[in-house]
Design an enzyme around this catalytic site. Structure first.
Site, PDB file in Angstrom:
ATOM      1  N   ASP A 103     -12.224  -8.662   1.955  1.00 34.05           N
ATOM      2  CA  ASP A 103     -13.593  -8.617   1.423  1.00 34.05           C
ATOM      3  C   ASP A 103     -14.134  -9.958   0.920  1.00 34.05           C
ATOM      4  OD1 ASP A 103     -12.316  -8.979  -1.082  1.00 34.05           O
ATOM      5  OD2 ASP A 103     -12.328  -6.824  -1.501  1.00 34.05           O
ATOM      6  N   HIS A 118      -4.535 -10.366   5.937  1.00 33.65           N
ATOM      7  CA  HIS A 118      -5.138  -9.443   6.912  1.00 33.65           C
ATOM      8  C   HIS A 118      -6.503  -9.908   7.400  1.00 33.65           C
ATOM      9  CE1 HIS A 118      -2.445  -5.930   5.310  1.00 33.65           C
ATOM     10  NE2 HIS A 118      -1.805  -6.734   6.122  1.00 33.65           N
TER      11      HIS A 118
HETATM   12  C1  BV8 Z   1       2.674  -5.285  12.270  1.00 33.31           C
HETATM   13  C2  BV8 Z   1      -7.040  -4.669   7.629  1.00 33.31           C
HETATM   14  C3  BV8 Z   1       4.107  -6.189  13.952  1.00 33.31           C
HETATM   15  C4  BV8 Z   1      -8.418  -4.530   8.094  1.00 33.31           C
HETATM   16  C5  BV8 Z   1      -5.190  -3.144   7.422  1.00 33.31           C
HETATM   17  C6  BV8 Z   1       6.042   3.018  10.433  1.00 33.31           C
HETATM   18  C7  BV8 Z   1       5.247   3.711  11.336  1.00 33.31           C
HETATM   19  C8  BV8 Z   1       4.166   3.094  11.978  1.00 33.31           C
HETATM   20  C9  BV8 Z   1       3.867   1.807  11.724  1.00 33.31           C
HETATM   21  C10 BV8 Z   1       4.631   1.137  10.796  1.00 33.31           C
HETATM   22  C11 BV8 Z   1       5.722   1.718  10.173  1.00 33.31           C
HETATM   23  N1  BV8 Z   1       6.277   0.834   9.339  1.00 33.31           N
HETATM   24  C12 BV8 Z   1       5.599  -0.291   9.428  1.00 33.31           C
HETATM   25  C13 BV8 Z   1       4.601  -0.130  10.338  1.00 33.31           C
HETATM   26  C14 BV8 Z   1       3.636  -1.094  10.747  1.00 33.31           C
HETATM   27  C15 BV8 Z   1       2.331  -1.065  10.024  1.00 33.31           C
HETATM   28  C16 BV8 Z   1       2.484  -0.447   8.626  1.00 33.31           C
HETATM   29  O1  BV8 Z   1       2.873  -1.086   7.681  1.00 33.31           O
HETATM   30  N2  BV8 Z   1       2.115   0.822   8.495  1.00 33.31           N
HETATM   31  C17 BV8 Z   1       2.294   1.541   7.242  1.00 33.31           C
HETATM   32  C18 BV8 Z   1       1.000   2.237   6.881  1.00 33.31           C
HETATM   33  C19 BV8 Z   1       3.461   2.444   7.358  1.00 33.31           C
HETATM   34  N3  BV8 Z   1       1.963  -2.443   9.907  1.00 33.31           N
HETATM   35  C20 BV8 Z   1       1.289  -3.059  10.864  1.00 33.31           C
HETATM   36  O2  BV8 Z   1       0.898  -2.487  11.868  1.00 33.31           O
HETATM   37  C21 BV8 Z   1       1.071  -4.543  10.649  1.00 33.31           C
HETATM   38  N4  BV8 Z   1       1.420  -5.286  11.777  1.00 33.31           N
HETATM   39  O3  BV8 Z   1       3.577  -4.615  11.799  1.00 33.31           O
HETATM   40  O4  BV8 Z   1       2.838  -6.169  13.303  1.00 33.31           O
HETATM   41  C22 BV8 Z   1       4.021  -5.497  15.241  1.00 33.31           C
HETATM   42  C23 BV8 Z   1       3.104  -5.869  16.185  1.00 33.31           C
HETATM   43  C24 BV8 Z   1       3.068  -5.231  17.410  1.00 33.31           C
HETATM   44  C25 BV8 Z   1       3.963  -4.180  17.666  1.00 33.31           C
HETATM   45  C26 BV8 Z   1       4.858  -3.801  16.704  1.00 33.31           C
HETATM   46  C27 BV8 Z   1       4.896  -4.468  15.463  1.00 33.31           C
HETATM   47  C28 BV8 Z   1      -0.396  -4.829  10.403  1.00 33.31           C
HETATM   48  C29 BV8 Z   1      -0.883  -4.132   9.176  1.00 33.31           C
HETATM   49  C30 BV8 Z   1      -2.306  -4.516   8.871  1.00 33.31           C
HETATM   50  C31 BV8 Z   1      -3.111  -3.319   8.594  1.00 33.31           C
HETATM   51  N5  BV8 Z   1      -4.451  -3.738   8.244  1.00 33.31           N
HETATM   52  N6  BV8 Z   1      -6.457  -3.355   7.423  1.00 33.31           N
HETATM   53  C32 BV8 Z   1      -9.235  -3.637   7.266  1.00 33.31           C
HETATM   54  O5  BV8 Z   1      -9.251  -3.752   6.038  1.00 33.31           O
HETATM   55  O6  BV8 Z   1      -9.962  -2.863   7.883  1.00 33.31           O
HETATM   56  S1  BV8 Z   1      -4.451  -1.948   6.411  1.00 33.31           S
HETATM   57  C33 BV8 Z   1      -5.048  -1.659   4.890  1.00 33.31           C
HETATM   58  O7  BV8 Z   1      -3.912  -1.451   4.074  1.00 33.31           O
HETATM   59  C34 BV8 Z   1      -5.860  -2.625   4.113  1.00 33.31           C
HETATM   60  O8  BV8 Z   1      -6.444  -3.629   4.803  1.00 33.31           O
HETATM   61  C35 BV8 Z   1      -4.952  -3.247   3.119  1.00 33.31           C
HETATM   62  O9  BV8 Z   1      -4.887  -4.607   3.385  1.00 33.31           O
HETATM   63  C36 BV8 Z   1      -3.622  -2.631   3.382  1.00 33.31           C
HETATM   64  C37 BV8 Z   1      -2.839  -2.353   2.146  1.00 33.31           C
HETATM   65  O10 BV8 Z   1      -3.460  -1.411   1.349  1.00 33.31           O
HETATM   66  P1  BV8 Z   1      -3.692  -1.699  -0.189  1.00 33.31           P
HETATM   67  O11 BV8 Z   1      -4.447  -2.947  -0.316  1.00 33.31           O
HETATM   68  O12 BV8 Z   1      -2.415  -1.605  -0.889  1.00 33.31           O
HETATM   69  O13 BV8 Z   1      -4.670  -0.519  -0.599  1.00 33.31           O
HETATM   70  P2  BV8 Z   1      -4.347   1.011  -0.952  1.00 33.31           P
HETATM   71  O14 BV8 Z   1      -5.617   1.740  -0.843  1.00 33.31           O
HETATM   72  O15 BV8 Z   1      -3.202   1.513  -0.204  1.00 33.31           O
HETATM   73  O16 BV8 Z   1      -3.906   0.979  -2.475  1.00 33.31           O
HETATM   74  C38 BV8 Z   1      -4.813   0.690  -3.511  1.00 33.31           C
HETATM   75  C39 BV8 Z   1      -4.046   0.664  -4.804  1.00 33.31           C
HETATM   76  O17 BV8 Z   1      -4.920   0.245  -5.837  1.00 33.31           O
HETATM   77  C40 BV8 Z   1      -3.485   2.020  -5.220  1.00 33.31           C
HETATM   78  O18 BV8 Z   1      -2.127   1.857  -5.573  1.00 33.31           O
HETATM   79  C41 BV8 Z   1      -4.330   2.406  -6.448  1.00 33.31           C
HETATM   80  O19 BV8 Z   1      -3.588   3.144  -7.406  1.00 33.31           O
HETATM   81  C42 BV8 Z   1      -4.702   1.055  -6.981  1.00 33.31           C
HETATM   82  N7  BV8 Z   1      -5.957   0.982  -7.769  1.00 33.31           N
HETATM   83  C43 BV8 Z   1      -7.118   1.653  -7.593  1.00 33.31           C
HETATM   84  N8  BV8 Z   1      -8.052   1.241  -8.474  1.00 33.31           N
HETATM   85  C44 BV8 Z   1      -7.461   0.281  -9.232  1.00 33.31           C
HETATM   86  C45 BV8 Z   1      -6.117   0.118  -8.792  1.00 33.31           C
HETATM   87  N9  BV8 Z   1      -5.280  -0.747  -9.374  1.00 33.31           N
HETATM   88  C46 BV8 Z   1      -5.752  -1.506 -10.388  1.00 33.31           C
HETATM   89  N10 BV8 Z   1      -7.034  -1.418 -10.851  1.00 33.31           N
HETATM   90  C47 BV8 Z   1      -7.912  -0.551 -10.307  1.00 33.31           C
HETATM   91  N11 BV8 Z   1      -9.170  -0.478 -10.781  1.00 33.31           N
END
Ligand code: BV8
Ligand code: ZN
Length: 253
Positions: A103, A118
């Site tokens: 962002d 990312h």
């Molecule tokens: C890759 C970007 C190698 C664009 C995003 C098992 C199965 C399938 C796949 C996988 C697996 N294990 C690993 C993988 C791979 C996968 C992965 O990790 N999947 C997960 C979900 C299991 N990863 C990938 O694919 C990565 N690449 O591995 O490449 C490869 C290549 C080719 C072939 C094979 C391997 C690429 C990952 C990139 C994903 N991109 N988006 C966009 O934004 O549109 S993902 C998305 O999640 C977001 O962009 C963000 O960057 C990312 C992480 O999320 P968070 O930022 O943590 O956000 P979240 O909502 O989850 O949490 C928010 C937190 O804030 C909460 O805890 C909440 O309690 C807290 N909160 C809320 N309010 C507040 C607060 N805290 C404090 N104060 C507040 N006020």
């Protein structure tokens, strides 16, 4: 807020600090998180919006979703959490922000060393010839494309946001630099992230393995809570300014 002696001694002496941030730090600016209560993925499917296959299947849908998020990011401002991180630069030798967010709010808050794992929603490039286009050029190309998603002025390829989708590699140079900073830091703050998306979530693990003190700031417990030395449960925009105030007090006296 209560701080224990161990945390205070680390806060007093730390010279190199990494902030590893996720969507939660921008929640108080009005940007939705992905997971948890009100998270985007409760309503929408990541595989239909945040993958290259999804984009190729329906470029217009994916483009419009990013345009919508770009507008929200544009219309909002960095919050007290982003600003507290910026203020930390005055207190220690080196602050590095390693963010999963696209962002642009850390840059807009003025943080100097921001590593965007990312990508950044403000940047866009052609999927065929890799030419980058400025926001103004994008507006022009959008007008020319009518109801379709915009196409490259050089080769007519589809234009995509410069973000890392699921199944795509992270920018290698940025990730390596983030790993280097994580392995050399004294404290790693893990702020507003569920820490389940890899390889990004290796960053605090690398910091931990290299001996850094890990401090989590989140409204609820996460994957990180188990490995953190200290967890502060509360909003980033409330907790981080208090940590900065404390750091000012103990590092000056
Ligand atoms: C890759 C970007 C190698 C664009 C995003 C098992 C199965 C399938 C796949 C996988 C697996 N294990 C690993 C993988 C791979 C996968 C992965 O990790 N999947 C997960 C979900 C299991 N990863 C990938 O694919 C990565 N690449 O591995 O490449 C490869 C290549 C080719 C072939 C094979 C391997 C690429 C990952 C990139 C994903 N991109 N988006 C966009 O934004 O549109 S993902 C998305 O999640 C977001 O962009 C963000 O960057 C990312 C992480 O999320 P968070 O930022 O943590 O956000 P979240 O909502 O989850 O949490 C928010 C937190 O804030 C909460 O805890 C909440 O309690 C807290 N909160 C809320 N309010 C507040 C607060 N805290 C404090 N104060 C507040 N006020
Ligand atoms: Zn092109």
């Amino acid at each position: 807020m209560k701080f224990n002696d161990h945390f205070l001694s680390k806060l007093k002496t730390a010279q190199k600090v990494v902030f590893f941030t996720g969507a939660g730090i921008s929640a108080e600016s009005g940007i939705s998180t992905f997971r948890g209560k009100d998270g985007i993925w409760n309503k929408l499917k990541p595989e239909e919006l945040a993958s290259f296959d999804a984009f190729m299947r329906n470029p217009k849908l994916v483009w419009e979703w990013y345009q919508y998020r770009r507008k929200i990011a544009h219309d909002t401002k960095p919050n007290l959490g982003h600003e507290a991180i910026k203020q930390f630069e005055k207190l220690v030798d080196e602050v590095t922000v390693v963010t999963q967010n696209v962002d642009n709010l850390h840059n807009r808050a003025g943080s100097k060393n921001v590593l965007e794992l990312h990508g950044n929603i403000e940047r866009n490039y052609c999927t065929d010839c890799r030419t980058f286009f400025s926001p103004d050029e994008i507006s022009k190309l959008e007008n020319e494309s009518g109801s379709e998603s915009p196409r490259c002025s050089k080769c007519s390829g589809l234009i995509r946001p410069d973000v890392v989708w699921f199944g795509e590699f992270l920018p290698q140079d940025v990730f390596s630099e983030a790993e280097r900073k994580a392995s050399g830091c004294d404290i790693c703050f893990v702020v507003g992230t569920s820490a389940i998306v890899y390889p990004a979530a290796y960053i605090p693990i690398t910091a931990r393995q290299s001996g850094a003190f890990i401090v989590e700031v989140n409204i609820e417990s996460t994957e990180m809570t188990r490995i953190a030395d200290e967890s502060f449960f509360g909003k980033a925009g409330e907790v981080l300014p208090k940590i900065v105030e404390k750091a000012k007090e103990i590092r000056i006296n």
